[in-house]
Enzyme design. Structure first.
Site, PDB file in Angstrom:
ATOM      1  N   LYS A 154     -16.707 -39.770  23.775  1.00 58.62           N
ATOM      2  CA  LYS A 154     -16.948 -41.163  24.383  1.00 58.62           C
ATOM      3  C   LYS A 154     -15.589 -42.043  24.730  1.00 58.62           C
ATOM      4  O   LYS A 154     -15.428 -42.651  25.604  1.00 58.62           O
ATOM      5  CB  LYS A 154     -17.993 -41.876  23.732  1.00 58.62           C
ATOM      6  CG  LYS A 154     -18.717 -43.097  24.162  1.00 58.62           C
ATOM      7  CD  LYS A 154     -19.906 -43.563  23.739  1.00 58.62           C
ATOM      8  CE  LYS A 154     -19.799 -43.910  22.216  1.00 58.62           C
ATOM      9  NZ  LYS A 154     -19.351 -45.300  22.027  1.00 58.62           N
ATOM     10  N   ASP A 185     -22.968 -44.506  26.026  1.00 63.90           N
ATOM     11  CA  ASP A 185     -23.347 -45.199  24.853  1.00 63.90           C
ATOM     12  C   ASP A 185     -24.554 -45.606  24.594  1.00 63.90           C
ATOM     13  O   ASP A 185     -25.417 -45.075  25.503  1.00 63.90           O
ATOM     14  CB  ASP A 185     -22.337 -46.430  24.585  1.00 63.90           C
ATOM     15  CG  ASP A 185     -22.876 -47.497  25.612  1.00 63.90           C
ATOM     16  OD1 ASP A 185     -23.733 -47.475  26.293  1.00 63.90           O
ATOM     17  OD2 ASP A 185     -22.412 -48.705  25.447  1.00 63.90           O
TER      18      ASP A 185
END
Ligand code: SF4
Length: 223
Positions: A133, A151
């Site tokens: 991420k 997220d």
């Protein structure tokens, strides 16, 4: 044999043209969205992103100005050292572990990448403390890659709206990169994060002032 259900072809209950319209509205509302972490170079963004894991951007922005005055390059960070670094970031959650990773990551940048932050996913992910991420946030914010780092906000918003029906961030990322038109993917990550943070909030979405509430497929809208 066709394994895909018909809704999955377009994004689960949402018409293709509506997906386009949603991002058209996000664009009109905020043409140039940006990450809310403060930074001024690839390295300072990388540090801010590592610090932001399970912490708020506001909390990170409170500590980075003084930290970056002391060290805003891998050389300076290694010279600062782990113990000193902890003093600058001790208000951030998991700061012990983050300090350890930041020093190890800065050393790796010096040893393997001549002190430069690499511009590709695999090299970024090879750095201590940098997961998929975080690497994608870097690729999107610094180099403009059309990637969507999922997220908690994006996962929630995308599933509520009906852009996808997924059970984990990786599947969400794959699905969003499939259904969101490429022309919007430069900024899709930021628009969805900001929408989740300020409008489509976790506990109580503010549907009455949501600019896409007529297009959203969520059954329990708070209107
Ligand atoms: S209408 Fe409500 S649930 Fe749907 S995207 Fe907007 S804030 Fe979220």
């Amino acid at each position: 044999m066709l394994y895909l259900s018909i809704p999955s072809l377009l994004g689960y209950g949402m018409k293709k043209e509506n997906i386009d319209l949603i991002f058209q509205r996000f664009f009109e509302n905020k043409p140039h969205p940006r990450i809310e972490l403060d930074y001024y170079s690839p390295y300072t963004l990388l540090i801010a992103v590592v610090l932001s894991a399970q912490s708020t951007d506001k909390g990170v922005n409170r500590v980075t100005p003084t930290l970056f005055e002391a060290a805003d390059t891998p050389v300076a960070m290694v010279a600062l050292g782990e113990d000193q670094l902890k003093q600058y970031i001790k208000t951030i959650g998991l700061y012990n572990n983050k300090a350890k990773n930041i020093i190890a990551m800065s050393k790796a940048l010096l040893e393997k990448f001549a002190g430069e932050v690499p511009d590709n996913l695999n090299d970024l992910k090879s750095l201590p403390g940098v997961g998929s991420k975080s690497a994608k946030v870097m690729l999107n914010c610094i180099w403009g890659h059309k990637v969507i780092a999922v997220d908690t906000h994006i996962f929630r918003v995308a599933n509520r709206m009906g852009l996808c029906r997924t059970t984990n961030p990786l599947k969400t990322e794959i699905e969003l990169e499939r259904v969101i038109p490429k022309k919007w993917q430069d900024h899709a990550h930021h628009w969805l994060v900001l929408h989740g943070r300020y409008v489509c909030k976790a506990r109580k979405p503010v549907c009455a002032r949501c600019i896409v509430n007529d297009l959203c497929c969520y059954k329990d809208k708070n209107l």
